[in-house]
Write a protein that holds these residues in place. Structure first.
Motif, PDB file in Angstrom:
ATOM      1  N   CYS A  85       0.867  -1.257  -0.089  1.00 52.20           N
ATOM      2  CA  CYS A  85       0.005  -0.086   0.125  1.00 52.20           C
ATOM      3  C   CYS A  85       0.803   1.377   0.187  1.00 52.20           C
ATOM      4  CB  CYS A  85      -0.825  -0.123   1.492  1.00 52.20           C
ATOM      5  SG  CYS A  85      -1.926   1.653   1.567  1.00 52.20           S
ATOM      6  N   CYS A 120      -6.270   5.965   3.643  1.00 48.45           N
ATOM      7  CA  CYS A 120      -6.511   4.620   2.749  1.00 48.45           C
ATOM      8  C   CYS A 120      -7.810   5.186   1.806  1.00 48.45           C
ATOM      9  CB  CYS A 120      -6.978   3.360   3.602  1.00 48.45           C
ATOM     10  SG  CYS A 120      -7.986   2.169   2.767  1.00 48.45           S
ATOM     11  N   CYS A 167      -8.056   2.004  -2.521  1.00 46.52           N
ATOM     12  CA  CYS A 167      -7.567   2.052  -4.095  1.00 46.52           C
ATOM     13  C   CYS A 167      -8.517   1.926  -5.118  1.00 46.52           C
ATOM     14  CB  CYS A 167      -7.017   0.507  -4.097  1.00 46.52           C
ATOM     15  SG  CYS A 167      -5.233   0.252  -3.179  1.00 46.52           S
ATOM     16  N   CYS A 176      -2.990  -4.048  -1.168  1.00 48.37           N
ATOM     17  CA  CYS A 176      -2.811  -4.797   0.091  1.00 48.37           C
ATOM     18  C   CYS A 176      -3.353  -6.104   0.035  1.00 48.37           C
ATOM     19  CB  CYS A 176      -3.505  -4.027   1.281  1.00 48.37           C
ATOM     20  SG  CYS A 176      -5.160  -3.761   1.279  1.00 48.37           S
TER      21      CYS A 176
HETATM   22  S1  SF4 Z   1      -7.209  -0.649   0.080  1.00 47.95           S
HETATM   23 FE1  SF4 Z   1      -5.372  -1.422   1.178  1.00 47.95          FE
HETATM   24  S2  SF4 Z   1      -3.704  -0.832  -0.534  1.00 47.95           S
HETATM   25 FE2  SF4 Z   1      -5.583   0.519  -1.039  1.00 47.95          FE
HETATM   26  S3  SF4 Z   1      -5.417   2.364   0.048  1.00 47.95           S
HETATM   27 FE3  SF4 Z   1      -6.415   0.877   1.428  1.00 47.95          FE
HETATM   28  S4  SF4 Z   1      -4.767   0.134   2.672  1.00 47.95           S
HETATM   29 FE4  SF4 Z   1      -4.047   0.912   0.904  1.00 47.95          FE
END
Ligand code: SF4
Ligand code: SF4
Length: 276
Positions: free
Chosen positions: A75, A208, A211, A223
């Motif tokens: 991430c 976060c 994504c 992640c």
């Molecule tokens: S979903 Fe996972 S990889 Fe994506 S921004 Fe959130 S913590 Fe980071």
């Protein structure tokens, strides 16, 4: 920013609408949360959307420190999360938290110390009723109507940090320093910049994003992809046929601080799963 914001939003948004990104998605990503290949997703742009994105985490699959590090690092490197080199200024989108801190309401006076210390993977819960959104005076943080993701618009953020005070999960970090800067020894705060993702500035809050940029092109969150096999699941909770929905329906899961009424979209599977 190494990538112009408009350019970024255009890529994330337009490719989603047109389904173009799915063609560009690497064949190594056996991605699609509804079981579609990138090619199938490209033919069916509708498949790139969801009504309620959600995550299930099965901590029984995280066995080593490396399991945690790989997941967190996937991430943070993908999203240019700076490492300021000290806890006080730490920026974190996903991190390790002791059970007793992550689930204070699940504690009991007889619980063994080693259970209380057990590490859990935690991140923004993309709450159904996000406390952070309610207090933001500029709508810099907002919940997307189409899929429930709680987003940040860095250009609207005035750094008041009301959202940080309101979030009961500590899921937000503030850039007290310029993430594009360097440590005293010359090392960059962002060691290896991902030119495909924007960097941020001093004075803004970040967290976060589930994504969104990867979902727009049919990829799973970074992640989830990097987690140990069966450790993290991601999908549309509103879709009765999705894996996350089936797990949440049929297995015992818990969420962080449910008594607060925020409605987290991240579920923790208790007792392991055969879904691995
Ligand atoms: S979903 Fe996972 S990889 Fe994506 S921004 Fe959130 S913590 Fe980071
Ligand atoms: S976990 Fe915190 S930052 Fe994330 S949506 Fe919920 S209240 Fe907002």
């Amino acid at each position: 920013m190494s990538m112009d914001r408009r350019q970024f939003l255009k890529i994330a948004g337009i490719s989603s609408i047109l389904g173009l990104g799915a063609t560009a998605a690497s064949a190594t990503h056996n991605i699609w949360v509804k079981g579609l290949s990138p090619e199938e997703a490209a033919k069916n742009p509708e498949a790139l959307s969801a009504k309620h994105w959600a995550m299930v985490v099965d901590m029984s699959k995280f066995k080593t420190d490396e399991d945690f590090q790989k997941t967190i690092s996937a991430c943070h490197t993908t999203h240019n999360v700076p490492d300021f080199g000290n806890i006080k200024d730490e920026i974190k989108w996903i991190w390790k938290e002791k059970y007793e801190n992550a689930f204070p309401d699940q504690d009991n006076p007889y619980m063994e110390e080693k259970l209380k210390e057990m590490p859990f993977v935690v991140l923004c819960n993309h709450c159904e009723n996000p406390a952070c959104v309610r207090v933001c005076p500029t709508q810099a943080t907002f919940k997307r109507k189409q899929d429930g993701i709680v987003m940040m618009d860095m250009h609207r953020c005035i750094g008041c940090r009301f959202c940080m005070a309101a979030c009961p999960y500590g899921a937000r970090s503030f850039n007290y320093r310029d993430p594009r800067g360097k440590k005293a020894n010359g090392e960059l705060f962002i060691k290896s910049e991902n030119k495909e993702y924007p960097t941020r500035t001093k004075g803004v809050v970040e967290k976060c994003t589930f994504c969104t940029e990867r979902l727009a092109v049919g990829k799973l969150p970074a992640c989830v992809e990097a987690a140990p096999k069966g450790g993290m699941f991601f999908g549309d909770l509103a879709d009765k046929n999705s894996e996350v929905r089936k797990i949440v329906e049929t297995r015992y899961t818990i969420r962080r601080k449910p008594e607060l009424g925020t409605g987290p979209s991240v579920y923790y599977l208790i007792g392991g799963t055969e879904h691995a």
